[in-house]
Each structure stands twice: as structure tokens, then as C-alpha cells.
Write a protein that holds these residues in place. Structure first.
Motif, short mmCIF file in Angstrom:
data_model
loop_
_atom_site.label_atom_id
_atom_site.label_comp_id
_atom_site.label_asym_id
_atom_site.label_seq_id
_atom_site.Cartn_x
_atom_site.Cartn_y
_atom_site.Cartn_z
N LEU A 44 0.87 -1.21 -0.02
CA LEU A 44 -0.01 0.01 -0.07
C LEU A 44 0.75 1.20 -0.01
N VAL A 45 1.78 1.30 0.76
CA VAL A 45 2.31 2.71 1.00
C VAL A 45 3.55 2.68 -0.09
N PHE A 46 4.46 1.90 -0.14
CA PHE A 46 5.59 2.06 -1.25
C PHE A 46 5.01 1.86 -2.85
N SER A 47 4.06 1.02 -2.88
CA SER A 47 3.63 0.88 -4.14
C SER A 47 2.51 1.59 -4.69
N ILE A 48 1.80 2.20 -3.72
CA ILE A 48 0.66 3.07 -4.26
C ILE A 48 0.78 4.41 -3.87
N LEU A 49 0.67 4.66 -2.46
CA LEU A 49 1.08 6.02 -1.84
C LEU A 49 2.13 6.68 -2.05
N LEU A 50 3.16 6.10 -2.03
CA LEU A 50 4.45 6.92 -2.35
C LEU A 50 5.15 6.51 -3.50
N VAL A 51 4.35 6.25 -4.50
CA VAL A 51 4.82 5.87 -5.78
C VAL A 51 5.46 7.04 -6.69
N GLN A 52 4.90 8.31 -6.41
CA GLN A 52 5.26 9.46 -7.13
C GLN A 52 6.74 10.16 -6.55
N PRO A 53 6.86 10.21 -5.19
CA PRO A 53 8.09 10.54 -4.85
C PRO A 53 9.21 9.49 -4.97
N LEU A 54 8.63 8.13 -5.00
CA LEU A 54 9.74 7.11 -5.26
C LEU A 54 10.24 6.97 -6.80
N ASN A 55 9.37 7.69 -7.70
CA ASN A 55 9.77 7.43 -8.96
C ASN A 55 10.98 8.68 -9.34
N ALA A 56 11.35 9.35 -8.56
CA ALA A 56 12.38 10.43 -8.60
C ALA A 56 14.00 9.50 -8.55
N ILE A 57 13.72 8.34 -7.93
CA ILE A 57 14.89 7.44 -7.80
C ILE A 57 14.82 6.52 -8.73
N ARG A 58 15.91 6.65 -9.27
CA ARG A 58 16.22 5.25 -10.63
C ARG A 58 16.65 3.85 -9.90
N PHE A 59 16.27 2.86 -10.54
CA PHE A 59 16.76 1.61 -9.75
C PHE A 59 16.73 0.57 -10.95
N PHE A 60 17.75 -0.07 -11.38
CA PHE A 60 17.74 -0.95 -12.45
C PHE A 60 17.37 -0.03 -13.67
N GLY A 61 17.63 1.20 -14.00
CA GLY A 61 17.30 1.95 -15.04
C GLY A 61 15.77 2.34 -15.13
N VAL A 62 14.89 1.98 -14.22
CA VAL A 62 13.54 2.30 -14.15
C VAL A 62 13.33 3.13 -12.93
N PRO A 63 12.03 3.87 -12.86
CA PRO A 63 11.92 4.79 -11.57
C PRO A 63 11.51 3.62 -10.38
#
Length: 93
Positions: free
Chosen positions: A29-48
Motif C-alpha cells: 500500500l505505502v511503497f507501491s501506491i501512496l509513495l509511488v510518485q516520490p519514489l519515482n524520482a529514484i532510478r533503480f535498474f534503469g527504471v523509476p
């Protein structure tokens, strides 16, 4: 196993389940839905990272939770001297 040990065993069992469900809720819920936009600023294996958590990371965490539960329950069963040969579910053979 006496009644106090049985209560202690089930208290530890439900605490383990509660803690793993908290991790599950946090990841799904938190990492995959609620915080998805802020976490997309971080690149991981070439994807947000938010996208990666929603698509791959959450699945890996869920599989890890299954193994953690199995390992911890085996440890808990050994602590309370319950083995696979014990008829702990009162099933008549």
C-alpha cells in the motif's frame, strides 16, 4: 503442552503474523501506491523505483515473507518442542 505454553505459543504465532502483515501492507500500500510518485524520482535498474516496487519489488518481498514465515514458525515449533511427528492438531491416525 500445558495451557500456559499453548497461550504463549499462539501469542508468538499471532505476533509473527501481525508483524509480517505490517510489512506486507507497508510494501503493497505505502511503497507501491501512496509513495509511488516520490519514489519515482529514484532510478533503480534503469527504471523509476516506485514503478519497480509496484511491479517487481513487491512480489519479491511477498515471496521473502513466505520464507521468513516458514523459517520463523519452524524455529517457534522447535522452541515449544513441537515436531512434525507430533499430532498437534489432534488428528486421529
Amino acid at each position: 503442552m500445558d495451557e500456559d505454553q499453548r497461550r504463549s505459543y499462539w501469542r508468538a504465532n499471532t505476533a509473527l503474523i501481525r508483524n509480517l502483515l505490517i510489512v506486507w501492507a507497508l510494501v503493497s500500500l505505502v511503497f507501491s501506491i501512496l509513495l509511488v510518485q516520490p519514489l519515482n524520482a529514484i532510478r533503480f535498474f534503469g527504471v523509476p523505483f516506485g514503478f519497480w516496487m509496484a511491479q517487481q519489488g513487491s512480489i519479491l518481498v511477498f515471496v521473502a515473507l513466505i520464507f521468513i514465515y516458514a523459517f520463523q514458525m519452524d524455529k517457534l515449533d522447535r522452541k515449544y518442542n513441537l515436531s512434525k511427528q507430533d499430532n498437534k492438531y489432534n488428528i486421529k491416525k
